[in-house]
Design an enzyme around this catalytic site. Structure first.
Site, short mmCIF file in Angstrom:
data_model
loop_
_atom_site.label_atom_id
_atom_site.label_comp_id
_atom_site.label_asym_id
_atom_site.label_seq_id
_atom_site.Cartn_x
_atom_site.Cartn_y
_atom_site.Cartn_z
N HIS A 70 0.84 -1.21 0.00
CA HIS A 70 0.00 0.00 0.00
C HIS A 70 0.87 1.26 0.00
CE1 HIS A 70 -2.79 -2.90 2.18
NE2 HIS A 70 -3.53 -2.49 1.17
N GLN A 94 -18.09 -6.54 -0.67
CA GLN A 94 -17.24 -7.40 -1.50
C GLN A 94 -16.90 -8.72 -0.81
OE1 GLN A 94 -14.11 -4.19 -1.74
NE2 GLN A 94 -12.70 -5.92 -1.65
N GLN A 186 -8.84 -7.58 -10.50
CA GLN A 186 -9.48 -6.35 -10.02
C GLN A 186 -9.07 -5.16 -10.88
OE1 GLN A 186 -10.07 -5.15 -5.74
NE2 GLN A 186 -8.21 -3.97 -6.10
N ARG A 220 -3.82 -10.05 4.35
CA ARG A 220 -4.25 -11.38 4.82
C ARG A 220 -3.09 -12.25 5.29
NH1 ARG A 220 -8.38 -10.40 0.69
NH2 ARG A 220 -10.42 -10.69 1.66
#
Ligand code: PAF
Length: 314
Positions: A70, A94, A186, A220
């Site tokens: 990020h 989502q 995505q 994650r």
């Protein structure tokens, strides 16, 4: 210390000046007061002031639990735009029922410190009720592209992503928006949506940032056990195996996928392969023959985390 004669060579000096410049900028960033908004109205007010000053705006949409992946997006946005907005919103639409919405890591204080350090001007942390009116009836979905790869095992996921990203684009109205290449499908879907809806934003996709052992950084990863964490490096290893096979010569896609499955069964026995696919990088259609250029993508489920990764083989 720059004492030796060659240290004054123009190349050394240029590197040092660039390093000092970046370091200085990072030190300064920490001192710029970053604003925090929880409402759409606050965001609109802040962005309007930035626009009135003639400045450009970059948006980094995130679900928080920020890591170097990020931060690399924030760095890119900071380099290319005058003002950076980071949204931190774990978007419920989502996640399907039974997915990891409740387990999704939340580290808001550290995230805000990181955003401030990296020079974001505004962090947007809306509550779910701010983003989704109870009477809302509109969703945004892109046809076909979600029917493969992650969309197969996560029906409805990309409609949730498109809906929230379209809303963020409308709220912030950025010049550029930044996404990571790890979420390859995505990024393809968001580009399609943005073009189809004539949203005036440039989509910038930045390279995947990896741990030293090759594991793609992901929020994650925090949900992996120590054993799973050490096995998870094999995801990248299996992609490298595919790259080696394909670069040497074109192969039936099935053979490459079978070799990757064998590799993962041996190196990451705690993981369960959700999919391994070799697809066209634009249409995401399955390729019968694996040959360069190819996009190899996979998802592997561990006990508390489903990890994805991909490699674009040129
Ligand atoms: O990639 C993500 O973190 C999310 O899917 C996004 C783009 C922030 C939308 O919630």
């Amino acid at each position: 210390m720059l004492l030796r004669a060659e240290a004054w060579h123009p190349e050394y000096l240029l590197c040092w000046v660039a390093w000092r410049h970046r370091r200085g900028r990072h030190e300064d960033f920490g001192k710029i007061p970053m604003k925090i908004a929880e409402t759409i109205e606050q965001v609109r007010r802040e962005v309007a002031a930035v626009r009135a000053a003639g400045q450009s705006v970059g948006l980094v949409p995130t679900m928080g639990a920020l890591h170097e992946g990020h931060y690399s997006l924030i760095d890119a946005a900071r380099d290319q735009c005058d003002f950076v907005v980071v949204s931190i919103f774990v978007n419920p639409t989502q996640f399907a029922p039974g997915e990891d919405l409740s387990r999704y890591p939340r580290t808001v204080e550290a995230d805000l410190a990181g955003c401030r350090e990296r020079g974001a001007g505004l962090a947007f942390l809306p509550a779910a009720a701010e983003m989704y009116h109870p009477a809302a009836k509109t969703t945004v979905s892109v046809a076909n592209l979600p029917e493969t790869l992650c969309g197969r095992s996560r029906p409805g996921h990309f409609a949730g992503v498109c809906t929230v990203v379209a809303k963020l684009f409308n709220i912030v109205q950025p010049d550029k928006a930044y996404f990571g290449a790890k979420d390859y499908q995505q990024s393809v879907i968001i580009r399609r949506m943005t073009a189809d809806l004539n949203i005036p934003v440039e989509i910038v996709v930045c390279p995947t940032v990896r741990e030293a052992d090759g594991l793609a950084m992901s929020s994650r990863n925090a949900n992996l056990s120590p054993q799973e964490r050490s096995e998870a490096a094999a995801l990248h290893g299996s992609l490298q195996l595919a790259a080696d096979m394909i670069c040497n010569s074109a192969q039936p896609a099935g053979e490459v996928i079978a070799a990757m499955r064998d590799y993962l069964a041996e190196k990451a026995p705690s993981g369960q392969v959700d999919y391994i696919q070799i697809v066209d990088s634009d249409t995401l259609a399955d390729a019968a023959t694996a040959q360069v250029p190819a996009l190899v993508a996979l998802a592997v489920k561990f006990s508390q985390a489903r990890l994805i990764d991909n490699m674009s083989i040129m």
